[in-house]
Scaffold this motif. Structure first.
Motif, short mmCIF file in Angstrom:
data_model
loop_
_atom_site.label_atom_id
_atom_site.label_comp_id
_atom_site.label_asym_id
_atom_site.label_seq_id
_atom_site.Cartn_x
_atom_site.Cartn_y
_atom_site.Cartn_z
N ALA A 1 2.47 8.85 -6.55
CA ALA A 1 2.79 10.27 -6.33
C ALA A 1 4.00 10.68 -7.17
O ALA A 1 4.01 11.73 -7.80
CB ALA A 1 3.05 10.53 -4.86
N ALA B 1 0.84 -1.21 0.00
CA ALA B 1 0.00 0.00 0.00
C ALA B 1 0.87 1.26 0.00
O ALA B 1 0.61 2.21 -0.74
CB ALA B 1 -0.92 0.00 1.21
N THR B 2 1.93 1.25 0.80
CA THR B 2 2.85 2.38 0.85
C THR B 2 3.55 2.55 -0.49
O THR B 2 3.69 3.66 -1.00
CB THR B 2 3.88 2.19 1.97
OG1 THR B 2 3.19 2.10 3.21
CG2 THR B 2 4.88 3.33 2.02
N ARG C 1 2.53 1.58 -3.50
CA ARG C 1 1.59 2.09 -4.51
C ARG C 1 1.41 3.60 -4.37
O ARG C 1 1.43 4.32 -5.35
CB ARG C 1 0.24 1.40 -4.38
CG ARG C 1 0.22 0.01 -4.94
CD ARG C 1 -1.21 -0.54 -4.95
NE ARG C 1 -1.16 -1.97 -5.11
CZ ARG C 1 -1.31 -2.85 -4.12
NH1 ARG C 1 -1.55 -2.44 -2.90
NH2 ARG C 1 -1.22 -4.13 -4.35
N ARG C 2 1.21 4.05 -3.15
CA ARG C 2 0.98 5.47 -2.91
C ARG C 2 2.23 6.29 -3.29
O ARG C 2 2.14 7.30 -3.98
CB ARG C 2 0.63 5.71 -1.44
CG ARG C 2 0.27 7.14 -1.14
CD ARG C 2 -0.03 7.39 0.32
NE ARG C 2 1.19 7.22 1.12
CZ ARG C 2 1.34 6.33 2.08
NH1 ARG C 2 0.37 5.53 2.41
NH2 ARG C 2 2.48 6.25 2.74
N ASP C 3 3.41 5.84 -2.86
CA ASP C 3 4.64 6.58 -3.15
C ASP C 3 4.96 6.61 -4.64
O ASP C 3 5.33 7.65 -5.18
CB ASP C 3 5.81 5.97 -2.39
CG ASP C 3 5.72 6.19 -0.89
OD1 ASP C 3 4.80 6.91 -0.43
OD2 ASP C 3 6.57 5.63 -0.17
#
Length: 50
Positions: free
Chosen positions: A38, A30-31, A33-35
């Motif tokens: 962005a 999850a981290t 994917r988000r990073d």
């Protein structure tokens, strides 16, 4: 991105590595994917014609 080392060579950077340590695989994913999302949405990187 082109990198020049004075007096030696010019090289293209073709990969960027992301390291996200952790024991909880779902949290790490999850981290990541988000990073990465962005990072790729910065206009310079989002323009694939570059």
């Amino acid at each position: 991105m082109r990198v020049e080392v004075p007096g030696t060579y010019v090289a293209d950077i073709v990969a960027r590595l992301f390291v996200i340590p952790g024991r909880d695989l779902n949290a790490v994913r999850a981290t990541a994917r988000r990073d990465i999302a962005a990072y790729l949405n910065v206009p310079v990187y989002a323009d694939s014609t570059g």
